[in-house]
Design a protein around this motif. Structure first.
Motif, PDB file in Angstrom:
ATOM      1  N   ALA A 166      -1.022 -11.328  -7.546  1.00  0.00           N
ATOM      2  CA  ALA A 166      -1.994 -10.488  -6.844  1.00  0.00           C
ATOM      3  C   ALA A 166      -3.320 -11.228  -6.739  1.00  0.00           C
ATOM      4  O   ALA A 166      -3.845 -11.720  -7.737  1.00  0.00           O
ATOM      5  N   LEU A 212      -2.135   0.675  -9.711  1.00  0.00           N
ATOM      6  CA  LEU A 212      -1.502   1.385  -8.601  1.00  0.00           C
ATOM      7  C   LEU A 212       0.004   1.464  -8.863  1.00  0.00           C
ATOM      8  O   LEU A 212       0.781   0.620  -8.402  1.00  0.00           O
ATOM      9  N   GLY A 228       2.133  -3.544  -8.829  1.00  0.00           N
ATOM     10  CA  GLY A 228       1.064  -2.577  -8.590  1.00  0.00           C
ATOM     11  C   GLY A 228       0.619  -1.859  -9.846  1.00  0.00           C
ATOM     12  O   GLY A 228      -0.564  -1.521  -9.999  1.00  0.00           O
ATOM     13  N   SER A 229       1.557  -1.613 -10.766  1.00  0.00           N
ATOM     14  CA  SER A 229       1.190  -0.917 -12.005  1.00  0.00           C
ATOM     15  C   SER A 229       0.207  -1.734 -12.823  1.00  0.00           C
ATOM     16  O   SER A 229      -0.588  -1.184 -13.593  1.00  0.00           O
ATOM     17  N   CYS A 246      -2.129  -3.404 -11.476  1.00  0.00           N
ATOM     18  CA  CYS A 246      -3.387  -3.316 -10.734  1.00  0.00           C
ATOM     19  C   CYS A 246      -3.922  -1.881 -10.701  1.00  0.00           C
ATOM     20  O   CYS A 246      -4.829  -1.570  -9.924  1.00  0.00           O
ATOM     21  N   GLU A 289       4.969  -2.674   2.734  1.00  0.00           N
ATOM     22  CA  GLU A 289       4.504  -4.041   2.501  1.00  0.00           C
ATOM     23  C   GLU A 289       4.448  -4.735   3.851  1.00  0.00           C
ATOM     24  O   GLU A 289       5.448  -4.762   4.575  1.00  0.00           O
ATOM     25  N   SER A 312       0.810  -1.218   0.000  1.00  0.00           N
ATOM     26  CA  SER A 312       0.000   0.000   0.000  1.00  0.00           C
ATOM     27  C   SER A 312       0.840   1.264   0.000  1.00  0.00           C
ATOM     28  O   SER A 312       2.051   1.248   0.225  1.00  0.00           O
ATOM     29  N   GLY A 334      -4.176   0.326  -1.988  1.00  0.00           N
ATOM     30  CA  GLY A 334      -3.387  -0.886  -1.836  1.00  0.00           C
ATOM     31  C   GLY A 334      -4.005  -2.092  -2.504  1.00  0.00           C
ATOM     32  O   GLY A 334      -5.083  -2.023  -3.104  1.00  0.00           O
ATOM     33  N   PHE A 335      -3.307  -3.211  -2.376  1.00  0.00           N
ATOM     34  CA  PHE A 335      -3.769  -4.482  -2.929  1.00  0.00           C
ATOM     35  C   PHE A 335      -3.098  -5.600  -2.138  1.00  0.00           C
ATOM     36  O   PHE A 335      -2.161  -5.358  -1.360  1.00  0.00           O
ATOM     37  N   LEU A 353       2.928   2.613  -7.726  1.00  0.00           N
ATOM     38  CA  LEU A 353       3.284   3.135  -6.404  1.00  0.00           C
ATOM     39  C   LEU A 353       4.335   4.246  -6.439  1.00  0.00           C
ATOM     40  O   LEU A 353       4.183   5.249  -5.731  1.00  0.00           O
ATOM     41  N   HIS A 358       7.252  -4.590  -5.995  1.00  0.00           N
ATOM     42  CA  HIS A 358       6.262  -3.508  -5.929  1.00  0.00           C
ATOM     43  C   HIS A 358       5.714  -3.121  -7.296  1.00  0.00           C
ATOM     44  O   HIS A 358       4.607  -2.578  -7.410  1.00  0.00           O
TER      45      HIS A 358
END
Length: 396
Positions: A249, A306, A301-302, A304, A273, A217, A227-228, A308, A298
Protein backbone atom coordinates in the motif's frame (compact mmCIF):
# COMPACT_ATOMS: atom_id res chain seq x y z
CA UNK A 1 -16.37 -21.59 15.07
CA UNK A 2 -19.12 -18.97 14.83
CA UNK A 3 -22.55 -19.93 16.14
CA UNK A 4 -24.81 -20.12 13.08
CA UNK A 5 -27.47 -17.43 12.87
CA UNK A 6 -30.21 -18.11 10.31
CA UNK A 7 -31.44 -14.52 10.43
CA UNK A 8 -28.32 -12.67 9.22
CA UNK A 9 -25.09 -13.49 7.45
CA UNK A 10 -23.12 -13.77 4.21
CA UNK A 11 -22.81 -16.35 1.45
CA UNK A 12 -19.06 -16.23 0.70
CA UNK A 13 -18.67 -17.17 -2.95
CA UNK A 14 -15.19 -18.66 -3.21
CA UNK A 15 -12.88 -20.76 -1.04
CA UNK A 16 -9.47 -19.44 -2.13
CA UNK A 17 -7.46 -16.77 -0.28
CA UNK A 18 -9.87 -13.90 -1.00
CA UNK A 19 -12.74 -15.99 0.35
CA UNK A 20 -10.62 -16.93 3.37
CA UNK A 21 -10.00 -13.24 4.10
CA UNK A 22 -13.75 -12.55 3.99
CA UNK A 23 -14.43 -15.54 6.25
CA UNK A 24 -11.88 -14.36 8.83
CA UNK A 25 -13.08 -10.75 8.78
CA UNK A 26 -16.70 -11.71 9.37
CA UNK A 27 -15.90 -14.59 11.71
CA UNK A 28 -13.96 -12.32 14.06
CA UNK A 29 -17.08 -10.15 14.27
CA UNK A 30 -19.30 -13.16 15.01
CA UNK A 31 -21.11 -12.91 11.66
CA UNK A 32 -22.45 -16.17 10.21
CA UNK A 33 -21.20 -17.35 6.82
CA UNK A 34 -21.81 -20.09 4.27
CA UNK A 35 -19.03 -21.08 1.85
CA UNK A 36 -19.76 -21.91 -1.78
CA UNK A 37 -17.45 -22.78 -4.67
CA UNK A 38 -17.59 -24.58 -8.01
CA UNK A 39 -14.55 -26.56 -6.85
CA UNK A 40 -14.33 -28.91 -3.89
CA UNK A 41 -11.14 -27.81 -2.15
CA UNK A 42 -9.61 -24.49 -1.19
CA UNK A 43 -7.88 -22.93 1.80
CA UNK A 44 -11.01 -21.35 3.32
CA UNK A 45 -12.41 -24.79 4.09
CA UNK A 46 -9.63 -25.29 6.66
CA UNK A 47 -10.27 -22.11 8.65
CA UNK A 48 -11.23 -22.14 12.31
CA UNK A 49 -14.12 -19.93 11.22
CA UNK A 50 -15.44 -22.86 9.22
CA UNK A 51 -19.01 -22.78 8.01
CA UNK A 52 -21.36 -24.95 5.92
CA UNK A 53 -19.97 -25.63 2.44
CA UNK A 54 -21.82 -26.25 -0.82
CA UNK A 55 -20.35 -27.08 -4.20
CA UNK A 56 -22.10 -25.03 -6.87
CA UNK A 57 -22.73 -25.51 -10.58
CA UNK A 58 -20.12 -23.92 -12.85
CA UNK A 59 -20.12 -20.17 -12.38
CA UNK A 60 -20.32 -19.71 -16.15
CA UNK A 61 -23.79 -21.29 -16.13
CA UNK A 62 -25.24 -18.07 -14.76
CA UNK A 63 -28.85 -19.16 -14.45
CA UNK A 64 -28.00 -22.47 -12.76
CA UNK A 65 -25.61 -20.72 -10.38
CA UNK A 66 -28.20 -18.09 -9.41
CA UNK A 67 -30.86 -20.77 -8.91
CA UNK A 68 -28.46 -22.73 -6.69
CA UNK A 69 -27.95 -19.71 -4.42
CA UNK A 70 -31.71 -19.62 -3.88
CA UNK A 71 -31.73 -23.37 -3.27
CA UNK A 72 -29.04 -23.05 -0.57
CA UNK A 73 -31.05 -20.34 1.18
CA UNK A 74 -34.08 -22.63 1.14
CA UNK A 75 -32.14 -25.68 2.37
CA UNK A 76 -30.66 -23.78 5.31
CA UNK A 77 -33.83 -21.87 6.12
CA UNK A 78 -32.10 -18.49 5.78
CA UNK A 79 -34.26 -15.51 6.66
CA UNK A 80 -35.24 -13.54 3.56
CA UNK A 81 -33.60 -10.13 3.51
CA UNK A 82 -31.18 -11.09 6.26
CA UNK A 83 -28.39 -12.51 4.12
CA UNK A 84 -26.20 -11.09 1.37
CA UNK A 85 -23.72 -12.32 -1.26
CA UNK A 86 -19.97 -11.54 -1.43
CA UNK A 87 -18.60 -12.58 -4.87
CA UNK A 88 -14.93 -13.22 -5.68
CA UNK A 89 -15.20 -14.13 -9.39
CA UNK A 90 -16.36 -12.27 -12.52
CA UNK A 91 -18.83 -14.98 -13.54
CA UNK A 92 -20.39 -14.81 -10.08
CA UNK A 93 -20.79 -11.05 -10.50
CA UNK A 94 -22.39 -11.51 -13.92
CA UNK A 95 -24.83 -14.11 -12.59
CA UNK A 96 -25.86 -11.92 -9.65
CA UNK A 97 -26.28 -8.81 -11.80
CA UNK A 98 -28.24 -10.60 -14.54
CA UNK A 99 -30.57 -12.32 -12.08
CA UNK A 100 -30.51 -9.63 -9.41
CA UNK A 101 -34.26 -9.07 -9.42
CA UNK A 102 -34.95 -12.72 -8.61
CA UNK A 103 -32.10 -13.00 -6.09
CA UNK A 104 -33.16 -9.81 -4.30
CA UNK A 105 -36.38 -11.53 -3.25
CA UNK A 106 -34.22 -13.54 -0.82
CA UNK A 107 -30.90 -11.70 -0.47
CA UNK A 108 -29.82 -8.11 0.04
CA UNK A 109 -27.85 -7.44 -3.15
CA UNK A 110 -25.00 -4.95 -3.37
CA UNK A 111 -23.86 -5.88 -6.89
CA UNK A 112 -24.89 -3.24 -9.47
CA UNK A 113 -27.33 -4.00 -12.28
CA UNK A 114 -26.15 -5.62 -15.53
CA UNK A 115 -26.18 -2.28 -17.36
CA UNK A 116 -23.39 -1.12 -15.04
CA UNK A 117 -21.59 -4.45 -14.61
CA UNK A 118 -21.39 -5.06 -18.37
CA UNK A 119 -19.44 -1.79 -18.74
CA UNK A 120 -16.94 -3.14 -16.22
CA UNK A 121 -16.60 -6.77 -17.32
CA UNK A 122 -16.61 -6.15 -21.10
CA UNK A 123 -13.29 -4.47 -21.81
CA UNK A 124 -14.42 -2.94 -25.10
CA UNK A 125 -17.25 -1.18 -23.22
CA UNK A 126 -14.91 -0.35 -20.33
CA UNK A 127 -12.45 1.44 -22.63
CA UNK A 128 -15.29 3.25 -24.38
CA UNK A 129 -16.36 4.58 -20.98
CA UNK A 130 -12.76 5.61 -20.26
CA UNK A 131 -12.70 7.57 -23.53
CA UNK A 132 -15.93 9.34 -22.58
CA UNK A 133 -14.34 10.39 -19.27
CA UNK A 134 -10.93 11.33 -20.67
CA UNK A 135 -9.12 8.63 -18.69
CA UNK A 136 -5.95 7.32 -20.43
CA UNK A 137 -5.92 3.62 -21.30
CA UNK A 138 -3.94 1.36 -23.65
CA UNK A 139 -4.97 1.78 -27.29
CA UNK A 140 -7.17 -1.18 -28.22
CA UNK A 141 -8.61 -2.71 -31.40
CA UNK A 142 -11.97 -4.51 -31.44
CA UNK A 143 -13.36 -6.43 -33.22
CA UNK A 144 -10.07 -7.97 -34.29
CA UNK A 145 -11.60 -9.58 -37.38
CA UNK A 146 -11.47 -6.13 -39.03
CA UNK A 147 -7.77 -5.57 -38.26
CA UNK A 148 -5.01 -5.19 -40.82
CA UNK A 149 -2.00 -6.60 -38.91
CA UNK A 150 0.43 -4.56 -41.02
CA UNK A 151 -1.06 -1.31 -39.68
CA UNK A 152 -0.01 -1.94 -36.06
CA UNK A 153 3.13 -1.02 -34.15
CA UNK A 154 4.62 -4.04 -32.39
CA UNK A 155 4.78 -5.55 -29.87
CA UNK A 156 1.07 -5.77 -29.06
CA UNK A 157 -0.90 -8.16 -26.90
CA UNK A 158 -4.04 -10.23 -27.37
CA UNK A 159 -6.27 -10.34 -24.32
CA UNK A 160 -9.85 -11.41 -23.61
CA UNK A 161 -12.82 -9.08 -23.85
CA UNK A 162 -13.91 -10.84 -20.66
CA UNK A 163 -11.85 -13.09 -18.39
CA UNK A 164 -14.51 -15.74 -18.10
CA UNK A 165 -13.84 -17.78 -21.28
CA UNK A 166 -10.32 -16.90 -22.43
CA UNK A 167 -8.63 -17.33 -19.05
CA UNK A 168 -9.91 -20.82 -18.15
CA UNK A 169 -9.28 -22.06 -21.70
CA UNK A 170 -5.65 -20.91 -22.03
CA UNK A 171 -4.62 -20.22 -18.40
CA UNK A 172 -2.94 -16.95 -19.39
CA UNK A 173 -4.03 -13.34 -18.95
CA UNK A 174 -2.58 -12.06 -22.24
CA UNK A 175 -0.36 -13.16 -25.12
CA UNK A 176 2.48 -10.97 -26.39
CA UNK A 177 2.72 -10.64 -30.17
CA UNK A 178 5.96 -9.71 -31.95
CA UNK A 179 4.81 -8.97 -35.51
CA UNK A 180 2.08 -9.28 -38.21
CA UNK A 181 2.71 -12.94 -39.01
CA UNK A 182 2.76 -13.83 -35.33
CA UNK A 183 -0.55 -11.98 -34.87
CA UNK A 184 -2.27 -13.81 -37.74
CA UNK A 185 -0.97 -17.18 -36.57
CA UNK A 186 -2.03 -16.56 -32.96
CA UNK A 187 -5.51 -15.34 -33.91
CA UNK A 188 -6.05 -18.44 -36.05
CA UNK A 189 -4.97 -20.68 -33.18
CA UNK A 190 -7.13 -18.92 -30.58
CA UNK A 191 -10.17 -18.72 -32.86
CA UNK A 192 -10.22 -22.51 -33.09
CA UNK A 193 -11.02 -22.65 -29.37
CA UNK A 194 -12.83 -19.42 -28.42
CA UNK A 195 -14.99 -17.03 -30.49
CA UNK A 196 -12.99 -14.30 -32.18
CA UNK A 197 -15.31 -11.69 -30.66
CA UNK A 198 -14.04 -12.73 -27.21
CA UNK A 199 -10.60 -11.25 -28.03
CA UNK A 200 -9.15 -7.79 -28.53
CA UNK A 201 -5.72 -6.52 -29.57
CA UNK A 202 -4.06 -3.91 -27.40
CA UNK A 203 -0.87 -1.91 -27.34
CA UNK A 204 1.83 -3.40 -25.13
CA UNK A 205 2.45 -1.09 -22.17
CA UNK A 206 6.12 -1.47 -21.18
CA UNK A 207 7.05 -1.83 -17.54
CA UNK A 208 7.54 -4.56 -14.99
CA UNK A 209 4.84 -5.75 -12.63
CA UNK A 210 5.81 -3.08 -10.11
CA UNK A 211 4.59 -0.46 -12.60
CA UNK A 212 1.06 -1.71 -11.89
CA UNK A 213 -1.03 0.01 -9.25
CA UNK A 214 -4.58 -0.09 -7.98
CA UNK A 215 -7.28 1.96 -6.34
CA UNK A 216 -9.16 -0.27 -3.87
CA UNK A 217 -12.41 0.99 -2.41
CA UNK A 218 -15.92 0.57 -1.14
CA UNK A 219 -18.61 2.99 -2.34
CA UNK A 220 -22.04 3.38 -0.75
CA UNK A 221 -25.38 3.90 -2.48
CA UNK A 222 -25.20 7.62 -1.67
CA UNK A 223 -21.69 7.97 -3.11
CA UNK A 224 -19.52 7.99 0.03
CA UNK A 225 -16.19 6.30 -0.67
CA UNK A 226 -13.49 4.75 1.49
CA UNK A 227 -10.34 3.51 -0.18
CA UNK A 228 -6.58 3.31 -0.53
CA UNK A 229 -3.98 2.83 -3.26
CA UNK A 230 -1.38 0.11 -3.66
CA UNK A 231 1.41 -1.12 -5.95
CA UNK A 232 1.68 -4.68 -7.27
CA UNK A 233 5.32 -5.33 -6.41
CA UNK A 234 5.37 -8.93 -7.66
CA UNK A 235 2.95 -11.09 -9.59
CA UNK A 236 2.58 -14.57 -11.04
CA UNK A 237 3.51 -15.00 -13.88
CA UNK A 238 5.93 -12.02 -13.80
CA UNK A 239 5.01 -10.33 -17.14
CA UNK A 240 1.23 -10.81 -17.41
CA UNK A 241 0.26 -11.67 -13.87
CA UNK A 242 -2.87 -13.71 -13.28
CA UNK A 243 -2.51 -12.96 -9.58
CA UNK A 244 -0.54 -10.71 -7.26
CA UNK A 245 1.99 -12.33 -4.95
CA UNK A 246 3.35 -9.25 -3.14
CA UNK A 247 1.50 -5.93 -2.81
CA UNK A 248 2.42 -2.77 -0.94
CA UNK A 249 0.00 0.00 0.00
CA UNK A 250 1.39 3.38 -1.08
CA UNK A 251 -0.03 6.84 -1.70
CA UNK A 252 -0.64 7.35 -5.45
CA UNK A 253 -2.76 10.52 -5.74
CA UNK A 254 -2.92 10.59 -9.55
CA UNK A 255 -5.01 7.42 -9.84
CA UNK A 256 -7.50 8.44 -7.14
CA UNK A 257 -9.08 11.19 -9.24
CA UNK A 258 -9.41 8.92 -12.30
CA UNK A 259 -10.97 6.18 -10.17
CA UNK A 260 -13.46 8.40 -8.42
CA UNK A 261 -14.44 9.93 -11.76
CA UNK A 262 -15.18 6.45 -13.13
CA UNK A 263 -17.09 5.23 -10.06
CA UNK A 264 -19.21 8.37 -9.98
CA UNK A 265 -20.00 8.16 -13.71
CA UNK A 266 -21.07 4.51 -13.39
CA UNK A 267 -22.99 5.28 -10.18
CA UNK A 268 -21.17 2.22 -8.88
CA UNK A 269 -21.76 0.84 -5.39
CA UNK A 270 -19.99 -1.95 -3.52
CA UNK A 271 -16.33 -2.99 -3.38
CA UNK A 272 -14.01 -2.66 -6.36
CA UNK A 273 -10.40 -2.62 -7.49
CA UNK A 274 -9.40 -0.44 -10.45
CA UNK A 275 -6.05 -1.38 -12.02
CA UNK A 276 -3.58 0.96 -13.72
CA UNK A 277 -0.11 0.66 -15.22
CA UNK A 278 2.55 3.32 -15.63
CA UNK A 279 4.16 3.21 -19.07
CA UNK A 280 7.88 2.95 -18.26
CA UNK A 281 8.71 4.68 -21.54
CA UNK A 282 6.43 7.72 -21.34
CA UNK A 283 5.55 7.83 -17.64
CA UNK A 284 1.84 8.00 -18.49
CA UNK A 285 -0.51 6.10 -16.16
CA UNK A 286 -3.09 4.07 -18.10
CA UNK A 287 -6.21 2.38 -16.76
CA UNK A 288 -6.29 -1.37 -17.47
CA UNK A 289 -9.40 -2.92 -15.92
CA UNK A 290 -11.73 -3.05 -12.94
CA UNK A 291 -12.77 -5.84 -10.59
CA UNK A 292 -16.36 -5.41 -9.40
CA UNK A 293 -15.86 -7.88 -6.54
CA UNK A 294 -13.43 -8.94 -3.83
CA UNK A 295 -9.97 -9.60 -5.28
CA UNK A 296 -6.92 -11.55 -4.11
CA UNK A 297 -5.22 -9.03 -1.81
CA UNK A 298 -8.21 -7.08 -0.43
CA UNK A 299 -7.29 -8.10 3.13
CA UNK A 300 -4.42 -5.58 3.14
CA UNK A 301 -7.19 -3.04 3.76
CA UNK A 302 -7.52 -4.21 7.35
CA UNK A 303 -3.91 -3.05 7.89
CA UNK A 304 -4.95 0.39 6.62
CA UNK A 305 -8.00 0.67 8.87
CA UNK A 306 -10.36 -0.42 6.07
CA UNK A 307 -11.70 -3.90 6.76
CA UNK A 308 -13.60 -4.08 3.46
CA UNK A 309 -15.79 -7.16 4.14
CA UNK A 310 -16.91 -5.77 7.49
CA UNK A 311 -17.48 -2.28 6.05
CA UNK A 312 -19.58 -3.73 3.23
CA UNK A 313 -21.62 -5.87 5.62
CA UNK A 314 -22.27 -2.92 7.94
CA UNK A 315 -23.22 -0.71 4.99
CA UNK A 316 -25.65 -3.27 3.55
CA UNK A 317 -27.43 -3.88 6.84
CA UNK A 318 -27.19 -0.35 8.21
CA UNK A 319 -25.10 -1.45 11.18
CA UNK A 320 -22.99 1.71 10.92
CA UNK A 321 -23.23 5.04 9.12
CA UNK A 322 -19.47 5.57 9.39
CA UNK A 323 -17.42 5.41 6.16
CA UNK A 324 -13.75 6.09 7.00
CA UNK A 325 -12.79 7.86 3.75
CA UNK A 326 -9.39 7.70 2.03
CA UNK A 327 -6.43 6.19 3.86
CA UNK A 328 -2.67 6.42 3.35
CA UNK A 329 -0.61 3.63 4.87
CA UNK A 330 2.50 1.52 4.27
CA UNK A 331 1.06 -1.97 4.78
CA UNK A 332 2.22 -5.01 2.82
CA UNK A 333 0.47 -8.19 1.66
CA UNK A 334 2.16 -11.41 0.58
CA UNK A 335 1.16 -14.89 -0.57
CA UNK A 336 4.28 -16.90 0.20
CA UNK A 337 3.73 -20.13 -1.81
CA UNK A 338 3.30 -18.23 -5.10
CA UNK A 339 5.66 -15.36 -4.25
CA UNK A 340 8.66 -17.50 -3.31
CA UNK A 341 9.79 -18.51 -6.84
CA UNK A 342 9.23 -14.94 -8.09
CA UNK A 343 11.14 -13.47 -5.14
CA UNK A 344 14.07 -15.86 -5.68
CA UNK A 345 14.35 -14.64 -9.26
CA UNK A 346 14.31 -11.03 -8.05
CA UNK A 347 17.03 -11.79 -5.49
CA UNK A 348 19.25 -13.43 -8.12
CA UNK A 349 18.70 -10.47 -10.46
CA UNK A 350 19.62 -8.03 -7.69
CA UNK A 351 16.23 -6.30 -7.70
CA UNK A 352 15.47 -7.17 -4.08
CA UNK A 353 17.43 -8.46 -1.11
CA UNK A 354 17.29 -11.73 0.76
CA UNK A 355 16.99 -9.88 4.09
CA UNK A 356 14.01 -7.79 2.93
CA UNK A 357 12.27 -10.90 1.62
CA UNK A 358 12.93 -12.81 4.83
CA UNK A 359 11.53 -9.94 6.92
CA UNK A 360 8.45 -9.88 4.71
CA UNK A 361 7.87 -13.62 5.06
CA UNK A 362 8.37 -13.47 8.83
CA UNK A 363 5.73 -10.74 9.03
CA UNK A 364 8.09 -8.12 10.44
CA UNK A 365 6.36 -4.76 10.09
CA UNK A 366 2.81 -4.09 8.97
CA UNK A 367 2.40 -7.29 6.91
CA UNK A 368 -0.79 -9.16 6.02
CA UNK A 369 -0.18 -12.78 5.03
CA UNK A 370 -2.71 -14.12 2.51
CA UNK A 371 -3.21 -17.43 4.28
CA UNK A 372 -1.14 -17.61 7.48
CA UNK A 373 -2.50 -16.19 10.72
CA UNK A 374 -1.35 -17.18 14.24
CA UNK A 375 -4.98 -17.44 15.34
CA UNK A 376 -5.96 -19.46 12.25
CA UNK A 377 -2.84 -21.31 10.99
CA UNK A 378 -4.27 -24.37 9.25
CA UNK A 379 -5.20 -22.72 5.92
CA UNK A 380 -1.52 -21.89 5.28
CA UNK A 381 -0.39 -25.49 5.68
CA UNK A 382 -3.41 -26.73 3.75
CA UNK A 383 -2.45 -24.44 0.87
CA UNK A 384 1.01 -25.98 0.68
CA UNK A 385 -0.48 -29.48 0.72
CA UNK A 386 -3.00 -28.49 -1.97
CA UNK A 387 -0.44 -27.02 -4.42
CA UNK A 388 -0.42 -30.08 -6.76
CA UNK A 389 -4.23 -30.13 -6.77
CA UNK A 390 -4.49 -26.38 -7.38
CA UNK A 391 -1.89 -26.53 -10.16
CA UNK A 392 -3.89 -29.22 -11.93
CA UNK A 393 -7.30 -27.59 -11.42
CA UNK A 394 -6.59 -23.87 -11.72
CA UNK A 395 -3.02 -23.40 -12.88
CA UNK A 396 -2.56 -21.82 -9.41
Amino acid sequence: MVRFNHSRGVLVLGIESQGLAILRSLGRAGISTVLLDQDSWGVARFSRYGSPFFRTPRYSDHRAFADFLLEVADRLGLEHGGWTLFPTDDDQVEAISRFGEKLSEVFKIRVPCWEVVSRVLRKNLFYTTADELGIPHPRSWFPIGELNPSDLEYPVIIKPVTKTRFGPEFRVKAIKISGPEDLERTIDHLASRVPIDDMLVQEFVPGRGDCQMSFASIRTLDGRTAGFTAVRKRQHPPEFGKASTYVKAEAIPEIIEYSQRLLSHLDYHGVSEIEFKRDSGTGVVKMLEMNARFWGWHSIGSRCGLDLPRLLFDDIFGSSDVMPGMRDCSAQWVKIPTDLPIALGEIVAGRTSFIDTLRLYLGIGNVENATFSPEDPFPFFAEIALIPYLMARRGY
